[in-house]
Write a protein that holds these residues in place. Structure first.
Motif, PDB file in Angstrom:
ATOM      1  N   PRO A   1      34.140  10.294  41.856  1.00  0.00           N
ATOM      2  CA  PRO A   1      33.044   9.315  41.718  1.00  0.00           C
ATOM      3  C   PRO A   1      32.861   8.816  40.292  1.00  0.00           C
ATOM      4  O   PRO A   1      32.914   9.588  39.338  1.00  0.00           O
ATOM      5  N   VAL A   2      32.657   7.504  40.160  1.00  0.00           N
ATOM      6  CA  VAL A   2      32.245   6.917  38.884  1.00  0.00           C
ATOM      7  C   VAL A   2      30.835   6.342  39.002  1.00  0.00           C
ATOM      8  O   VAL A   2      30.286   5.826  38.029  1.00  0.00           O
TER       9      VAL A   2
ATOM     10  N   TRP B   1       9.114  11.096  21.526  1.00  0.00           N
ATOM     11  CA  TRP B   1       9.899  11.825  22.514  1.00  0.00           C
ATOM     12  C   TRP B   1      10.356  13.145  21.916  1.00  0.00           C
ATOM     13  O   TRP B   1      10.527  13.269  20.711  1.00  0.00           O
ATOM     14  N   THR B   2      10.545  14.118  22.783  1.00  0.00           N
ATOM     15  CA  THR B   2      11.003  15.434  22.364  1.00  0.00           C
ATOM     16  C   THR B   2      12.066  15.916  23.335  1.00  0.00           C
ATOM     17  O   THR B   2      11.901  15.794  24.551  1.00  0.00           O
ATOM     18  N   ALA B   3      13.150  16.461  22.817  1.00  0.00           N
ATOM     19  CA  ALA B   3      14.220  16.975  23.675  1.00  0.00           C
ATOM     20  C   ALA B   3      13.757  18.198  24.446  1.00  0.00           C
ATOM     21  O   ALA B   3      13.094  19.078  23.894  1.00  0.00           O
ATOM     22  N   ARG B   4      14.103  18.235  25.725  1.00  0.00           N
ATOM     23  CA  ARG B   4      13.818  19.412  26.548  1.00  0.00           C
ATOM     24  C   ARG B   4      15.050  20.306  26.660  1.00  0.00           C
ATOM     25  O   ARG B   4      14.929  21.526  26.648  1.00  0.00           O
ATOM     26  N   TRP B   5      16.206  19.711  26.824  1.00  0.00           N
ATOM     27  CA  TRP B   5      17.463  20.459  26.803  1.00  0.00           C
ATOM     28  C   TRP B   5      18.613  19.506  26.522  1.00  0.00           C
ATOM     29  O   TRP B   5      18.495  18.301  26.685  1.00  0.00           O
ATOM     30  N   TYR B   6      19.734  20.087  26.072  1.00  0.00           N
ATOM     31  CA  TYR B   6      20.925  19.304  25.758  1.00  0.00           C
ATOM     32  C   TYR B   6      22.137  20.186  26.020  1.00  0.00           C
ATOM     33  O   TYR B   6      22.248  21.281  25.478  1.00  0.00           O
ATOM     34  N   ARG B   7      23.052  19.705  26.891  1.00  0.00           N
ATOM     35  CA  ARG B   7      24.274  20.428  27.217  1.00  0.00           C
ATOM     36  C   ARG B   7      25.478  19.550  26.852  1.00  0.00           C
ATOM     37  O   ARG B   7      25.898  18.694  27.635  1.00  0.00           O
ATOM     38  N   PRO B   8      26.053  19.733  25.657  1.00  0.00           N
ATOM     39  CA  PRO B   8      27.190  18.910  25.245  1.00  0.00           C
ATOM     40  C   PRO B   8      28.402  19.029  26.161  1.00  0.00           C
ATOM     41  O   PRO B   8      29.210  18.100  26.248  1.00  0.00           O
ATOM     42  N   SER B   9      28.550  20.150  26.843  1.00  0.00           N
ATOM     43  CA  SER B   9      29.728  20.355  27.697  1.00  0.00           C
ATOM     44  C   SER B   9      29.607  19.648  29.043  1.00  0.00           C
ATOM     45  O   SER B   9      30.598  19.550  29.770  1.00  0.00           O
ATOM     46  N   TRP B  10      28.430  19.158  29.394  1.00  0.00           N
ATOM     47  CA  TRP B  10      28.257  18.440  30.660  1.00  0.00           C
ATOM     48  C   TRP B  10      28.519  16.966  30.412  1.00  0.00           C
ATOM     49  O   TRP B  10      27.693  16.264  29.845  1.00  0.00           O
ATOM     50  N   ARG B  11      29.681  16.527  30.800  1.00  0.00           N
ATOM     51  CA  ARG B  11      30.090  15.129  30.605  1.00  0.00           C
ATOM     52  C   ARG B  11      30.375  14.502  31.961  1.00  0.00           C
ATOM     53  O   ARG B  11      31.541  14.336  32.348  1.00  0.00           O
ATOM     54  N   PRO B  12      29.353  14.149  32.706  1.00  0.00           N
ATOM     55  CA  PRO B  12      29.577  13.636  34.061  1.00  0.00           C
ATOM     56  C   PRO B  12      30.219  12.256  34.061  1.00  0.00           C
ATOM     57  O   PRO B  12      30.077  11.478  33.111  1.00  0.00           O
TER      58      PRO B  12
ATOM     59  N   ARG C   1      29.751  10.691  27.112  1.00  0.00           N
ATOM     60  CA  ARG C   1      30.929  11.471  26.748  1.00  0.00           C
ATOM     61  C   ARG C   1      30.607  12.630  25.812  1.00  0.00           C
ATOM     62  O   ARG C   1      31.456  13.516  25.606  1.00  0.00           O
ATOM     63  N   ASP C   2      29.402  12.643  25.222  1.00  0.00           N
ATOM     64  CA  ASP C   2      28.997  13.742  24.340  1.00  0.00           C
ATOM     65  C   ASP C   2      28.032  14.700  25.017  1.00  0.00           C
ATOM     66  O   ASP C   2      27.384  15.515  24.341  1.00  0.00           O
ATOM     67  N   GLY C   3      27.920  14.629  26.349  1.00  0.00           N
ATOM     68  CA  GLY C   3      27.085  15.581  27.056  1.00  0.00           C
ATOM     69  C   GLY C   3      25.883  14.955  27.729  1.00  0.00           C
ATOM     70  O   GLY C   3      25.758  13.728  27.823  1.00  0.00           O
ATOM     71  N   THR C   4      24.981  15.824  28.191  1.00  0.00           N
ATOM     72  CA  THR C   4      23.796  15.407  28.945  1.00  0.00           C
ATOM     73  C   THR C   4      22.568  16.041  28.335  1.00  0.00           C
ATOM     74  O   THR C   4      22.572  17.238  28.008  1.00  0.00           O
TER      75      THR C   4
ATOM     76  N   ARG D   1      15.603  16.233  41.219  1.00  0.00           N
ATOM     77  CA  ARG D   1      16.819  16.945  40.873  1.00  0.00           C
ATOM     78  C   ARG D   1      17.850  15.968  40.312  1.00  0.00           C
ATOM     79  O   ARG D   1      17.791  14.768  40.576  1.00  0.00           O
ATOM     80  N   LEU D   2      18.796  16.508  39.560  1.00  0.00           N
ATOM     81  CA  LEU D   2      19.859  15.710  38.970  1.00  0.00           C
ATOM     82  C   LEU D   2      21.165  16.031  39.679  1.00  0.00           C
ATOM     83  O   LEU D   2      21.609  17.181  39.692  1.00  0.00           O
ATOM     84  N   MET D   3      21.787  15.019  40.274  1.00  0.00           N
ATOM     85  CA  MET D   3      23.079  15.179  40.935  1.00  0.00           C
ATOM     86  C   MET D   3      24.150  14.567  40.043  1.00  0.00           C
ATOM     87  O   MET D   3      24.010  13.420  39.602  1.00  0.00           O
ATOM     88  N   THR D   4      25.207  15.328  39.756  1.00  0.00           N
ATOM     89  CA  THR D   4      26.259  14.838  38.867  1.00  0.00           C
ATOM     90  C   THR D   4      27.633  15.071  39.482  1.00  0.00           C
ATOM     91  O   THR D   4      27.840  16.013  40.254  1.00  0.00           O
ATOM     92  N   ALA D   5      28.566  14.194  39.115  1.00  0.00           N
ATOM     93  CA  ALA D   5      29.970  14.386  39.453  1.00  0.00           C
ATOM     94  C   ALA D   5      30.759  14.462  38.157  1.00  0.00           C
ATOM     95  O   ALA D   5      30.434  13.766  37.182  1.00  0.00           O
ATOM     96  N   ASP D   6      31.805  15.292  38.119  1.00  0.00           N
ATOM     97  CA  ASP D   6      32.615  15.392  36.910  1.00  0.00           C
ATOM     98  C   ASP D   6      34.013  14.828  37.153  1.00  0.00           C
ATOM     99  O   ASP D   6      34.327  14.323  38.235  1.00  0.00           O
TER     100      ASP D   6
END
Length: 321
Positions: A105-106, A47-58, A306-309, A73-78
């Motif tokens: 939403p949880v 596997w290879t990472a495509r992207w990582y956003r630590p600040s996105w903690r849905p 909790r460490d991002g998406t 698409r990715l739908m998220t709630a914060d």
């Protein structure tokens, strides 16, 4: 710091695997130079990472169909209740969903291209319209009223804890270990229910297999088990798909070029990907704990906590070798 943490968390890894984790950490640190240096070796891993956003903690996340051109698409709630839609390919924001500002939403699951279902921390269900002219499937309100009435009843001490959907089926799970399967195209007034776990359910998903007339339901519980339920027979598998001394935190099913795959996230930073037709499992060691997991048809795995998406590209030709 993230790079050092990767080595500390996963000592003794082979060089490609270590490079894949360090590449993921470099993307999270926005260190483009280091990420590019690591990428060639990382791409030789499974596997290879495509992207990582630590600040996105849905607090909740789900895939939506998107279009043929855009893909899923990715739908998220914060934590503030904001619901947003992003491209899976690069994580870029492409839309926002207007919701009741009191809703937190949880859990989320997409029902159609224009409607989703949200679960709040009190175990109550809320249909969400994804566009100004969107309409919810007719039975969604009945489904929500049924379970919200049960949850709100004075004698009830069980609340919903997880949800999932595919095609015209919706599966819900509760804190007593039971799952409830609804059909949005049936006139049945109640769901088909079965208790699969001895304690609360942490995650649930389903997949409609029209060619064999079956709906597969996969649930994960606080008892450390991942279980499979076949709607055709109405019986659970006699043994779990997996049972470990860890808590399964998220599950997802997807039809891919490698067949029907099941992804399971565990509380010890591991993700297991099962090729169900062959009974083969590949174990992935990730950088951070995973609370939400979305598996795409092209083999992209989106993991959030909790460490991002982050989004990982799975090599489906070599994943189990």
């Amino acid at each position: 710091m993230a790079a050092g943490r990767a080595g500390a968390v996963h000592p003794g890894l082979a060089d490609p695997h270590r490079a894949a984790i360090l590449h993921l950490a470099a993307l999270g640190a926005a260190d483009a130079r280091l990420a590019e240096l690591l990428r060639p070796l990382a791409e030789t891993h499974r596997w290879t990472a495509r992207w990582y956003r630590p600040s996105w903690r849905p607090t909740a996340a789900a895939l939506t169909a998107g279009s043929a051109e855009s893909g899923e698409r990715l739908m998220t709630a914060d934590a503030t209740g904001r619901v947003r839609v992003r491209r899976v390919s690069d994580g870029e924001l492409v839309g926002r969903v207007t919701v009741d500002p009191r809703l937190r939403p949880v859990g989320l699951t997409a029902l159609t291209d224009s409607c989703a279902l949200a679960l709040d921390e009190d175990g109550m269900l809320h249909p969400l319209l994804l566009g100004e002219e969107s309409m919810a499937p007719g039975r969604v309100d009945r489904l929500a009223l049924h379970h919200n009435g049960v949850t709100a009843a004075p004698s009830s001490d069980v609340r919903l804890t997880a949800l999932g959907a595919h095609r015209d089926r919706v599966v819900l799970a509760d804190g007593a270990g039971a799952v409830h399967l609804w059909s949005l195209s049936s006139l049945d007034a109640a769901p088909r229910s079965i208790r699969l776990h001895g304690s609360g359910v942490t995650a649930v998903t389903c997949r409609v297999l029209p060619e064999v007339g079956v709906v597969l339901v996969v649930s994960a519980g606080l008892d450390g088990a991942v279980r499979l339920w076949d709607s055709a027979t109405g019986a659970e598998m006699p043994v779990p798909v997996e049972r470990r001394a860890a808590i399964p935190t998220a599950v997802d099913l997807a039809e891919t070029a490698a067949g029907l795959l099941l992804a399971v996230a565990w509380s010890d930073r591991r993700v297991h990907v099962w090729q169900l037709s062959e009974g083969r499992m590949a174990a992935l060691s990730l950088l951070h704990p995973v609370d939400m997991l979305m598996l795409c048809a092209d083999g992209t795995l989106v993991a959030a906590g909790r460490d991002g998406t982050c989004a990982l590209g799975l090599d489906l030709d070599r994943l189990w070798s």
